[in-house]
Design a protein around this motif. Structure first.
Motif, PDB file in Angstrom:
ATOM      1  N   PRO A  23     -27.381  -6.112 -29.291  1.00  0.00           N
ATOM      2  CA  PRO A  23     -26.517  -5.637 -30.378  1.00  0.00           C
ATOM      3  C   PRO A  23     -27.330  -5.289 -31.622  1.00  0.00           C
ATOM      4  O   PRO A  23     -28.513  -5.627 -31.735  1.00  0.00           O
ATOM      5  CB  PRO A  23     -25.610  -6.839 -30.651  1.00  0.00           C
ATOM      6  N   ALA A  24     -26.644  -4.623 -32.545  1.00  0.00           N
ATOM      7  CA  ALA A  24     -27.308  -4.268 -33.803  1.00  0.00           C
ATOM      8  C   ALA A  24     -27.699  -5.522 -34.571  1.00  0.00           C
ATOM      9  O   ALA A  24     -26.896  -6.440 -34.728  1.00  0.00           O
ATOM     10  CB  ALA A  24     -26.369  -3.404 -34.642  1.00  0.00           C
ATOM     11  N   ILE A  25     -28.935  -5.554 -35.003  1.00  0.00           N
ATOM     12  CA  ILE A  25     -29.456  -6.692 -35.761  1.00  0.00           C
ATOM     13  C   ILE A  25     -30.200  -6.143 -36.966  1.00  0.00           C
ATOM     14  O   ILE A  25     -30.914  -5.147 -36.867  1.00  0.00           O
ATOM     15  CB  ILE A  25     -30.394  -7.546 -34.893  1.00  0.00           C
ATOM     16  N   GLU A  26     -30.019  -6.763 -38.090  1.00  0.00           N
ATOM     17  CA  GLU A  26     -30.712  -6.356 -39.308  1.00  0.00           C
ATOM     18  C   GLU A  26     -31.524  -7.529 -39.852  1.00  0.00           C
ATOM     19  O   GLU A  26     -31.084  -8.674 -39.783  1.00  0.00           O
ATOM     20  CB  GLU A  26     -29.715  -5.904 -40.380  1.00  0.00           C
ATOM     21  N   HIS A  27     -32.722  -7.210 -40.368  1.00  0.00           N
ATOM     22  CA  HIS A  27     -33.560  -8.215 -41.016  1.00  0.00           C
ATOM     23  C   HIS A  27     -33.783  -7.810 -42.469  1.00  0.00           C
ATOM     24  O   HIS A  27     -34.087  -6.653 -42.760  1.00  0.00           O
ATOM     25  CB  HIS A  27     -34.909  -8.333 -40.317  1.00  0.00           C
ATOM     26  N   ASP A  49     -24.564  -8.214 -35.615  1.00  0.00           N
ATOM     27  CA  ASP A  49     -23.402  -7.324 -35.671  1.00  0.00           C
ATOM     28  C   ASP A  49     -22.116  -8.110 -35.458  1.00  0.00           C
ATOM     29  O   ASP A  49     -21.954  -8.812 -34.464  1.00  0.00           O
ATOM     30  CB  ASP A  49     -23.548  -6.254 -34.590  1.00  0.00           C
ATOM     31  N   ASP A  50     -21.181  -7.997 -36.412  1.00  0.00           N
ATOM     32  CA  ASP A  50     -19.897  -8.681 -36.308  1.00  0.00           C
ATOM     33  C   ASP A  50     -18.740  -7.695 -36.192  1.00  0.00           C
ATOM     34  O   ASP A  50     -17.575  -8.067 -36.380  1.00  0.00           O
ATOM     35  CB  ASP A  50     -19.675  -9.585 -37.525  1.00  0.00           C
ATOM     36  N   GLY A  51     -19.077  -6.445 -35.893  1.00  0.00           N
ATOM     37  CA  GLY A  51     -18.041  -5.449 -35.731  1.00  0.00           C
ATOM     38  C   GLY A  51     -17.607  -4.792 -37.024  1.00  0.00           C
ATOM     39  O   GLY A  51     -16.832  -3.820 -37.004  1.00  0.00           O
ATOM     40  N   GLN A  52     -18.076  -5.280 -38.134  1.00  0.00           N
ATOM     41  CA  GLN A  52     -17.731  -4.720 -39.430  1.00  0.00           C
ATOM     42  C   GLN A  52     -18.844  -3.765 -39.880  1.00  0.00           C
ATOM     43  O   GLN A  52     -20.004  -3.938 -39.521  1.00  0.00           O
ATOM     44  CB  GLN A  52     -17.554  -5.836 -40.471  1.00  0.00           C
ATOM     45  N   PRO A  53     -18.489  -2.751 -40.677  1.00  0.00           N
ATOM     46  CA  PRO A  53     -19.503  -1.769 -41.087  1.00  0.00           C
ATOM     47  C   PRO A  53     -20.442  -2.314 -42.170  1.00  0.00           C
ATOM     48  O   PRO A  53     -20.180  -3.352 -42.778  1.00  0.00           O
ATOM     49  CB  PRO A  53     -18.649  -0.612 -41.635  1.00  0.00           C
ATOM     50  N   ASN A  54     -21.528  -1.580 -42.366  1.00  0.00           N
ATOM     51  CA  ASN A  54     -22.449  -1.820 -43.489  1.00  0.00           C
ATOM     52  C   ASN A  54     -23.072  -3.217 -43.458  1.00  0.00           C
ATOM     53  O   ASN A  54     -23.110  -3.916 -44.476  1.00  0.00           O
ATOM     54  CB  ASN A  54     -21.732  -1.598 -44.822  1.00  0.00           C
ATOM     55  N   LEU A  55     -23.573  -3.613 -42.310  1.00  0.00           N
ATOM     56  CA  LEU A  55     -24.164  -4.948 -42.185  1.00  0.00           C
ATOM     57  C   LEU A  55     -25.309  -5.129 -43.168  1.00  0.00           C
ATOM     58  O   LEU A  55     -25.385  -6.140 -43.877  1.00  0.00           O
ATOM     59  CB  LEU A  55     -24.649  -5.169 -40.749  1.00  0.00           C
ATOM     60  N   ARG A  56     -26.221  -4.166 -43.224  1.00  0.00           N
ATOM     61  CA  ARG A  56     -27.383  -4.327 -44.106  1.00  0.00           C
ATOM     62  C   ARG A  56     -26.962  -4.375 -45.569  1.00  0.00           C
ATOM     63  O   ARG A  56     -27.489  -5.179 -46.345  1.00  0.00           O
ATOM     64  CB  ARG A  56     -28.385  -3.190 -43.885  1.00  0.00           C
TER      65      ARG A  56
END
Length: 416
Positions: A179-183, A230-237
């Motif tokens: 899944p999408a992951i941001e650091h 990723d929690d399904g919501q937009p604009n994670l970063r």
């Protein structure tokens, strides 16, 4: 938070176990895997013995979804990895024509004769997926067996890094549909891990469930790495970035950058932005401070030079340190480093100067000034600032830590 595959790293080679080669591959692999959110459960080092490699493979598949192997793919007799893997997965070695053409091209490019052992680099287990090694002769190999992925790569660091970046990471991401992951990384300096954790404890406790904080200490500071899933919501970063203002409030000047930025890079950016030049006058650091400053690409815009004034004669003759200062306070003193910094600034005609002096050890200390007594100074046209510290982490670490303290003093003291 999603369940992600577990990874084991396996390094193969007697040279690693004997300490003749330092394992930098595992550190790189761990860092790159973390960017995908993949967790390394274990790092195993194995000798160049077929039975021990097989035992390690059997154990690894019991606890990991992915086994990443490095080493043992060279052309010499002690390189057994692909032969062991062929037997382990019940197949034979076959010639891989694209790899053979690649190897032939390498030898032709350098106008060198190609030996039979070089040709055999193109032999691979028949049931593997061959991964192209653009930087060397040994290809990578990808196996899938009973739900576990095994990947074999060369042990030569620059070859392994190329394969990992170009071939393995994209294939892992596609295979496991990670899944999408941001650091988001925040760099801090001058505050120990435990003190830092205590200061931001309430902030950390209030982090969303999908954001995890890791403390990554280094000599003199701590990297704070926020990992968002990723929690399904937009604009994670953007949502993660919105957590940082409170962190800045709590840590203030201890934060020097965001992202994978070293302290010397951050200092270089400040010097460039303000149009300032710098030089160093070094005693105990022996040029390491200048090395750190000049390790930054483009540092010629601001770094002018250095004087390594190890002896008192050089301190007096080249930097203008007064004999009376040395006699009254000694070479390791705030008075001396202040004169060193001021003298260097005038001698080189730089805007700002740094100076270091200390007792790095293991001997040379006294009851009044034990090993680990360090003095640093900063000077510009408006002020001279000095500090004295006392710590003893062994000679090399004493020197390295001193350069970090000096760079941080520079960062905090620069005119606006």
């Amino acid at each position: 938070m999603p369940t992600l595959p577990v990874v084991e790293i396996m390094t193969i080679g007697d040279e690693l176990l004997y300490g003749q080669v330092v394992d930098t591959n595992s550190a790189f692999l761990g860092q790159e895997l973390a960017k995908l959110g993949l967790r390394v459960r274990q790092i195993t080092s194995v000798s160049d013995r077929a039975d021990e490699i097989v035992t390690a493979l059997d154990l690894a598949r019991q606890r990991a979804d992915v086994v990443l192997m490095t080493g043992g793919l060279g052309p010499t007799k002690d390189d057994l990895t692909k032969h062991v893997l062929a037997r382990y997965f019940g197949t034979e070695l076959v010639l891989h024509e694209p790899t053979l053409h690649h190897v032939e091209g390498i030898f032709a490019r350098y106008n060198r004769p190609m030996l039979e052992v070089n040709r055999q680099q193109a032999l691979v287990p028949a049931n593997c997926t061959v991964l192209h090694n653009a930087l060397g002769t040994a290809p990578g190999m990808w196996f899938e067996d009973q739900g576990t992925v095994f990947v074999s790569m060369p042990g030569v660091p620059f070859e392994m890094k190329g394969l990992m970046t170009d071939e393995v990471l994209p294939k892992l991401q596609h295979h496991f549909q990670t899944p999408a992951i941001e650091h988001v990384v925040v760099q801090t300096v001058g505050l120990g891990e435990s003190f830092l954790a205590e200061r931001i404890a309430a902030w950390e406790s209030a982090l969303p469930a999908t954001v995890k904080l890791a403390y990554l200490p280094y000599l003199g500071g701590v990297r704070l790495r926020l990992t968002g899933y990723d929690d399904g919501q937009p604009n994670l970063r953007a949502r993660m970035q919105a957590l940082l203002p409170e962190l800045y409030t709590l840590l203030g000047d201890h934060i020097f950058a965001e992202g994978e930025v070293k302290l010397e890079d951050a200092v270089g950016r400040l010097l460039t932005a303000r149009g300032l030049t710098v030089g160093t006058a070094e005693s105990c650091t022996g040029g390491l401070l200048a090395h750190r400053l000049t390790s930054v690409p483009g540092s010629s815009r601001y770094f002018q030079g250095s004087i390594i004034a190890y002896s008192n004669d050089i301190k007096m003759r080249e930097l203008g340190v007064q004999a009376s200062t040395l006699e009254a306070y000694g070479a390791v003193s705030e008075a001396t480093v202040r004169e060193m910094a001021e003298g260097l600034r005038h001698h080189l005609g730089v805007d700002v100067a740094l100076a270091t002096s200390g007792i790095a050890g293991p001997d040379g200390g006294t009851p009044e000034k034990p090993v680990g007594t360090i003095c640093i100074a900063y000077a510009d046209a408006f002020q001279t600032v000095s500090r004295q510290f006392s710590f003893d982490r062994g000679r090399q670490l004493n020197v390295e830590y001193t350069t970090t303290l000096a760079l941080n003093l520079l960062r905090l003291s620069l005119p606006q």
